[in-house]
Design a protein around this motif. Sequence first.
Motif, mmCIF file in Angstrom:
data_model
loop_
_atom_site.group_PDB
_atom_site.id
_atom_site.type_symbol
_atom_site.label_atom_id
_atom_site.label_comp_id
_atom_site.label_asym_id
_atom_site.label_seq_id
_atom_site.Cartn_x
_atom_site.Cartn_y
_atom_site.Cartn_z
ATOM 1 N N ASP A 154 -12.068 -13.543 -42.518
ATOM 2 C CA ASP A 154 -12.110 -12.725 -41.549
ATOM 3 C C ASP A 154 -11.272 -11.417 -41.697
ATOM 4 O O ASP A 154 -10.143 -11.232 -41.652
ATOM 5 C CB ASP A 154 -11.628 -13.128 -39.968
ATOM 6 N N ARG A 155 -11.964 -10.471 -42.492
ATOM 7 C CA ARG A 155 -11.374 -9.315 -42.850
ATOM 8 C C ARG A 155 -10.508 -8.410 -41.890
ATOM 9 O O ARG A 155 -9.874 -7.646 -42.163
ATOM 10 C CB ARG A 155 -12.311 -8.281 -43.864
ATOM 11 N N GLU A 156 -11.351 -8.522 -40.760
ATOM 12 C CA GLU A 156 -10.476 -7.787 -39.657
ATOM 13 C C GLU A 156 -9.053 -8.209 -39.185
ATOM 14 O O GLU A 156 -8.495 -7.388 -38.558
ATOM 15 C CB GLU A 156 -11.542 -7.612 -38.282
ATOM 16 N N THR A 157 -8.753 -9.344 -39.501
ATOM 17 C CA THR A 157 -7.385 -9.758 -39.124
ATOM 18 C C THR A 157 -6.529 -10.212 -40.158
ATOM 19 O O THR A 157 -5.430 -10.170 -40.265
ATOM 20 C CB THR A 157 -7.626 -11.198 -38.079
ATOM 21 N N VAL A 211 -12.697 -26.622 -34.168
ATOM 22 C CA VAL A 211 -12.526 -26.447 -35.399
ATOM 23 C C VAL A 211 -13.561 -25.563 -36.120
ATOM 24 O O VAL A 211 -13.314 -24.520 -36.544
ATOM 25 C CB VAL A 211 -11.693 -27.567 -36.000
ATOM 26 N N ASP A 212 -14.830 -26.029 -35.844
ATOM 27 C CA ASP A 212 -16.081 -25.725 -36.478
ATOM 28 C C ASP A 212 -16.325 -24.170 -35.830
ATOM 29 O O ASP A 212 -16.616 -23.331 -36.738
ATOM 30 C CB ASP A 212 -17.203 -26.435 -36.115
ATOM 31 N N GLN A 213 -15.834 -23.953 -34.742
ATOM 32 C CA GLN A 213 -16.011 -22.634 -34.180
ATOM 33 C C GLN A 213 -14.698 -21.753 -34.384
ATOM 34 O O GLN A 213 -14.697 -20.543 -33.796
ATOM 35 C CB GLN A 213 -16.112 -22.749 -32.486
ATOM 36 N N LYS A 214 -13.653 -22.247 -35.208
ATOM 37 C CA LYS A 214 -12.677 -21.247 -35.661
ATOM 38 C C LYS A 214 -11.770 -20.887 -34.615
ATOM 39 O O LYS A 214 -11.405 -19.670 -34.520
ATOM 40 C CB LYS A 214 -13.296 -20.115 -36.414
ATOM 41 N N MET A 215 -11.807 -21.845 -33.749
ATOM 42 C CA MET A 215 -10.902 -21.553 -32.102
ATOM 43 C C MET A 215 -9.744 -21.497 -32.463
ATOM 44 O O MET A 215 -8.687 -21.128 -31.535
ATOM 45 C CB MET A 215 -11.409 -21.956 -31.259
ATOM 46 N N HIS A 216 -9.181 -22.113 -33.492
ATOM 47 C CA HIS A 216 -7.632 -22.261 -33.926
ATOM 48 C C HIS A 216 -7.391 -21.058 -34.717
ATOM 49 O O HIS A 216 -5.904 -21.165 -35.087
ATOM 50 C CB HIS A 216 -7.437 -23.512 -34.628
ATOM 51 N N PHE A 217 -7.922 -20.006 -34.630
ATOM 52 C CA PHE A 217 -7.664 -18.657 -35.350
ATOM 53 C C PHE A 217 -7.417 -17.544 -34.519
ATOM 54 O O PHE A 217 -7.780 -17.521 -33.413
ATOM 55 C CB PHE A 217 -8.580 -18.340 -36.582
ATOM 56 N N VAL A 218 -6.415 -16.437 -34.797
ATOM 57 C CA VAL A 218 -6.589 -15.307 -34.246
ATOM 58 C C VAL A 218 -7.799 -14.814 -34.053
ATOM 59 O O VAL A 218 -8.506 -14.379 -35.062
ATOM 60 C CB VAL A 218 -5.389 -14.275 -34.826
ATOM 61 N N HIS A 219 -8.094 -14.281 -32.903
ATOM 62 C CA HIS A 219 -9.349 -13.572 -32.487
ATOM 63 C C HIS A 219 -8.932 -12.251 -31.735
ATOM 64 O O HIS A 219 -8.174 -12.117 -31.076
ATOM 65 C CB HIS A 219 -10.152 -14.199 -31.523
ATOM 66 N N GLN A 220 -9.343 -11.160 -32.593
ATOM 67 C CA GLN A 220 -8.932 -9.774 -32.173
ATOM 68 C C GLN A 220 -9.902 -8.814 -32.088
ATOM 69 O O GLN A 220 -10.695 -8.561 -32.896
ATOM 70 C CB GLN A 220 -7.591 -9.349 -32.916
ATOM 71 N N ASP A 221 -10.022 -8.154 -31.165
ATOM 72 C CA ASP A 221 -10.831 -7.026 -31.122
ATOM 73 C C ASP A 221 -9.673 -5.663 -31.396
ATOM 74 O O ASP A 221 -9.191 -5.086 -30.342
ATOM 75 C CB ASP A 221 -11.289 -6.612 -29.553
ATOM 76 N N GLY A 222 -10.035 -5.366 -32.552
ATOM 77 C CA GLY A 222 -8.611 -4.363 -33.223
ATOM 78 C C GLY A 222 -8.873 -3.172 -32.470
ATOM 79 O O GLY A 222 -7.928 -2.473 -32.073
ATOM 80 N N ARG A 223 -10.089 -2.581 -32.233
ATOM 81 C CA ARG A 223 -10.242 -1.356 -31.759
ATOM 82 C C ARG A 223 -9.769 -1.214 -30.247
ATOM 83 O O ARG A 223 -9.093 -0.255 -29.614
ATOM 84 C CB ARG A 223 -11.687 -0.849 -31.497
ATOM 85 N N ALA A 224 -9.973 -2.272 -29.396
ATOM 86 C CA ALA A 224 -9.461 -2.377 -27.844
ATOM 87 C C ALA A 224 -7.820 -2.554 -28.002
ATOM 88 O O ALA A 224 -7.218 -1.743 -27.081
ATOM 89 C CB ALA A 224 -10.010 -3.577 -27.421
ATOM 90 N N VAL A 225 -7.515 -3.206 -28.901
ATOM 91 C CA VAL A 225 -5.964 -3.374 -28.903
ATOM 92 C C VAL A 225 -5.182 -2.204 -29.303
ATOM 93 O O VAL A 225 -4.213 -1.812 -28.880
ATOM 94 C CB VAL A 225 -5.571 -4.528 -29.938
ATOM 95 N N PHE A 226 -5.919 -1.601 -30.296
ATOM 96 C CA PHE A 226 -5.350 -0.154 -30.662
ATOM 97 C C PHE A 226 -5.400 1.084 -29.627
ATOM 98 O O PHE A 226 -4.405 1.626 -29.569
ATOM 99 C CB PHE A 226 -6.374 0.536 -31.922
ATOM 100 N N LYS A 227 -6.447 0.773 -29.000
ATOM 101 C CA LYS A 227 -6.704 1.821 -27.841
ATOM 102 C C LYS A 227 -5.526 1.534 -26.692
ATOM 103 O O LYS A 227 -5.144 2.523 -26.241
ATOM 104 C CB LYS A 227 -7.911 1.817 -27.029
ATOM 105 N N PHE A 228 -4.975 0.384 -26.629
ATOM 106 C CA PHE A 228 -4.000 0.104 -25.760
ATOM 107 C C PHE A 228 -2.779 0.291 -26.209
ATOM 108 O O PHE A 228 -1.755 1.007 -25.664
ATOM 109 C CB PHE A 228 -4.221 -1.495 -25.176
#
Length: 332
Positions: A154-157, A211-228
């Motif tokens: 995941d290039r975004e994280t 695990v198949d759904q990659k729920m054990h990884f960081v999920h981030q909405d980068g733009r939303a976090v940046f705006k906050f």
Amino acid sequence: MPGRWNAAVTAVAKYLPERRLTNADLEKMVDTSDEWIRTRTGIRERRILEKGLGSSHMAIQAARQILDHRGIGPDEIDLIIVSTVTPDMMFPATACLVQDGIGAKRAWGFDLSAACCGFLYALVVGAKFVETGAHRKVLVIGADKMSSIIDYTDRETCVLFGDGAGAVLLEPVEDPETGLLDFLFQVDGAGGKSLYMPGGGSLNPSTHETVDQKMHFVHQDGRAVFKFAVPSMADVSAEILRQNNLTGEDVALFIPHQANLRIIDAAARRMGIGDDKVVVNIDRYGNTTCGTIPIGLTEAVEEGRLKKGDLLVLASAGAGFTWGSALLRWGI
Ligand code: UT7
């Protein structure tokens, strides 16, 4: 407000794993570029802890250095607080592993979870035990093996985070103008879904499906976090000065959480301080979550950027949402 004693930082230490993961390495792993990563985040490389070792390993290395620097034995430690989002295991607490690892026979301890604000919150909680006279030596550690919860497809994280740990020792001082002087903390749980790790907790215990759904990884909405993060970290950094009748002129050093150079710059501008007063190491370590501030503080001390009597501001913003700042006067 402080009681009879103030809590002052009397020793600092950091631990960074040897292995470097550069932007050039990441270019071979995902569709990204050194140019994109540098201009959007300020990061050039980050450190990666080897497989088979957890956050406790880095925390123990930093804690041992603290004992060395201060010239004290492990049985003098009263309390160990570890801030982390990547504990070795859900339980026991990483603080227990550190207690055993350094042989702090008399100490008790616990982990504190507040994501990017973990170290700041732990520092203030630890300081309260010192200020009340309950304890004389409190070890506060920020340690994260972010590589253990990152999806390297995941290039975004995956370009953002790295592994590392930092630690401080808190001890009582009688001077009311030295040590932790003030703090300002906030939480907005409505931001929870912008940066989280959905799997592995009691809501979504680990299964083949999670695990198949990659729920054990960081999920981030980068733009939303940046705006906050941009206004929040700038607000708390400026507000702690305002409520103490200080300006940027009075500050010797600003040690912000290292998530994005643009967030750091915005906060420094709002405080009215120049680059020479800002600690930046995101270029070398990326975002080590709970490690960023104590690592930055340790490097500032190593580089001789702090002298007795200096005022410093620490600030962070991140998952939760959590954000906050702390004002300290350096005492060593
Ligand atoms: O301590 C934890 C707190 N976390 C943070 O503080 C992180 C806050 N957020 C950020 O720092 C920034 O939002 C990021 C660095 C994550 C992203 O920067 P941005 O300027 O907000 O970029 P963006 O998310 O708006 O994405 C711009 C473009 C997108 O492409 P399109 O939709 O414009 O075609 C992304 O898909 O950049 C793309 N992109 C990438 N391109 C190359 C996203 N990640 C990458 C990448 N390499 N690694």
